[in-house]
Write a protein that holds these residues in place. Structure first.
Motif, PDB file in Angstrom:
ATOM      1  N   LYS A   1       6.968   2.352  -7.552  1.00  0.00           N
ATOM      2  CA  LYS A   1       7.367   1.753  -6.284  1.00  0.00           C
ATOM      3  C   LYS A   1       6.143   1.228  -5.527  1.00  0.00           C
ATOM      4  O   LYS A   1       6.146   0.104  -5.003  1.00  0.00           O
ATOM      5  CB  LYS A   1       8.101   2.805  -5.453  1.00  0.00           C
ATOM      6  N   LEU A   2       5.093   2.032  -5.490  1.00  0.00           N
ATOM      7  CA  LEU A   2       3.867   1.641  -4.799  1.00  0.00           C
ATOM      8  C   LEU A   2       3.203   0.460  -5.492  1.00  0.00           C
ATOM      9  O   LEU A   2       2.709  -0.460  -4.838  1.00  0.00           O
ATOM     10  CB  LEU A   2       2.911   2.835  -4.729  1.00  0.00           C
ATOM     11  N   GLU A   3       3.218   0.477  -6.806  1.00  0.00           N
ATOM     12  CA  GLU A   3       2.636  -0.622  -7.574  1.00  0.00           C
ATOM     13  C   GLU A   3       3.353  -1.931  -7.262  1.00  0.00           C
ATOM     14  O   GLU A   3       2.724  -2.971  -7.050  1.00  0.00           O
ATOM     15  CB  GLU A   3       2.724  -0.300  -9.072  1.00  0.00           C
ATOM     16  N   LYS A   4       4.684  -1.885  -7.216  1.00  0.00           N
ATOM     17  CA  LYS A   4       5.461  -3.086  -6.898  1.00  0.00           C
ATOM     18  C   LYS A   4       5.163  -3.582  -5.488  1.00  0.00           C
ATOM     19  O   LYS A   4       5.023  -4.776  -5.255  1.00  0.00           O
ATOM     20  CB  LYS A   4       6.956  -2.809  -7.046  1.00  0.00           C
ATOM     21  N   LYS A   5       5.077  -2.645  -4.534  1.00  0.00           N
ATOM     22  CA  LYS A   5       4.787  -3.041  -3.150  1.00  0.00           C
ATOM     23  C   LYS A   5       3.417  -3.676  -3.038  1.00  0.00           C
ATOM     24  O   LYS A   5       3.234  -4.645  -2.307  1.00  0.00           O
ATOM     25  CB  LYS A   5       4.879  -1.830  -2.221  1.00  0.00           C
ATOM     26  N   LYS A   6       2.443  -3.119  -3.746  1.00  0.00           N
ATOM     27  CA  LYS A   6       1.088  -3.666  -3.681  1.00  0.00           C
ATOM     28  C   LYS A   6       1.013  -5.049  -4.304  1.00  0.00           C
ATOM     29  O   LYS A   6       0.232  -5.881  -3.870  1.00  0.00           O
ATOM     30  CB  LYS A   6       0.096  -2.728  -4.379  1.00  0.00           C
ATOM     31  N   GLU A   7       1.827  -5.299  -5.321  1.00  0.00           N
ATOM     32  CA  GLU A   7       1.838  -6.615  -5.960  1.00  0.00           C
ATOM     33  C   GLU A   7       2.464  -7.668  -5.061  1.00  0.00           C
ATOM     34  O   GLU A   7       2.055  -8.826  -5.067  1.00  0.00           O
ATOM     35  CB  GLU A   7       2.601  -6.550  -7.286  1.00  0.00           C
ATOM     36  N   THR A   8       3.468  -7.284  -4.283  1.00  0.00           N
ATOM     37  CA  THR A   8       4.181  -8.264  -3.466  1.00  0.00           C
ATOM     38  C   THR A   8       3.522  -8.517  -2.117  1.00  0.00           C
ATOM     39  O   THR A   8       3.804  -9.517  -1.483  1.00  0.00           O
ATOM     40  CB  THR A   8       5.639  -7.820  -3.230  1.00  0.00           C
ATOM     41  N   ILE A   9       2.667  -7.615  -1.700  1.00  0.00           N
ATOM     42  CA  ILE A   9       2.044  -7.764  -0.382  1.00  0.00           C
ATOM     43  C   ILE A   9       0.958  -8.853  -0.433  1.00  0.00           C
ATOM     44  O   ILE A   9       0.282  -9.026  -1.432  1.00  0.00           O
ATOM     45  CB  ILE A   9       1.471  -6.428   0.121  1.00  0.00           C
TER      46      ILE A   9
END
Length: 188
Positions: free
Chosen positions: A49-57
């Protein structure tokens, strides 16, 4: 030379057996428990979840998004800490077993050259690589040095084969002593 080769193979075999023993102890004390399974699943889920958020930010992300990511990183860090605490009891049991086994194996291989190193070890490693050996040839290898090298590499591979190694996502997020350094400047 043939006894040296036989000793080397015996040490590799001992290393495989002790790594399997360590993983067996860890499985009994840790891996099969519900608490470990729950924490591991939570860490995996949070890491992805954190990895996905960091990619989209993006760089122009608002403070609100950055705060959410920081909170999630803190939660992940706490779960990783809890996971480490669950593993701690097996570490004590393994340490006790290995200490007993090391004493026995050291007495068996005391003063015997078990391998010939293809290099001269660094000066601060020579005390370990040439431990309890007679002579000045620093390319002679003692039991303890070969055993440590074998165990370090074999145990990691046994964990991967048995599916007990931590996932790459969790390892990447956790960082750690030998892990990648956390990205700097992006969210600070």
């Amino acid at each position: 030379m043939s006894t040296m080769f036989a000793d080397t193979l015996l040490i590799v075999f001992i290393s495989v057996c002790t790594a399997l023993l360590a993983e067996g102890i860890t499985w009994v004390l840790v891996y099969r428990t519900d608490k470990y399974k729950r924490l591991k699943a939570e860490v995996e889920k949070q890491s992805k979840k954190l990895e996905k958020k960091k990619e989209t930010i993006t760089e122009s992300a608002g403070r609100q998004q950055k705060k959410k990511i920081e909170r999630q990183e803190e939660k992940l860090k706490n779960n990783n800490r809890d996971l480490s605490m669950v593993r701690m009891k097996s570490m004590f049991a393994i340490g006790f077993c290995f200490t007993a086994l090391m004493g026995m194996f050291n007495s068996i291989f005391d003063g015997r050259v078990v391998a010939k190193l293809p290099f001269t070890p660094l000066s601060y490693i020579q005390g370990l690589s040439h431990r309890n050996l007679l002579g000045d040839d620093t390319t002679d290898c003692s039991f303890i040095f070969l055993y440590i090298l074998c165990t370090m590499s074999i145990r990691q591979n046994i964990q991967k084969i048995l599916g007990l190694a931590p996932s790459r996502a969790a390892t990447k997020q956790a960082g750690g002593f030998l892990g990648p350094p956390p990205p700097s400047g992006k969210f600070s």
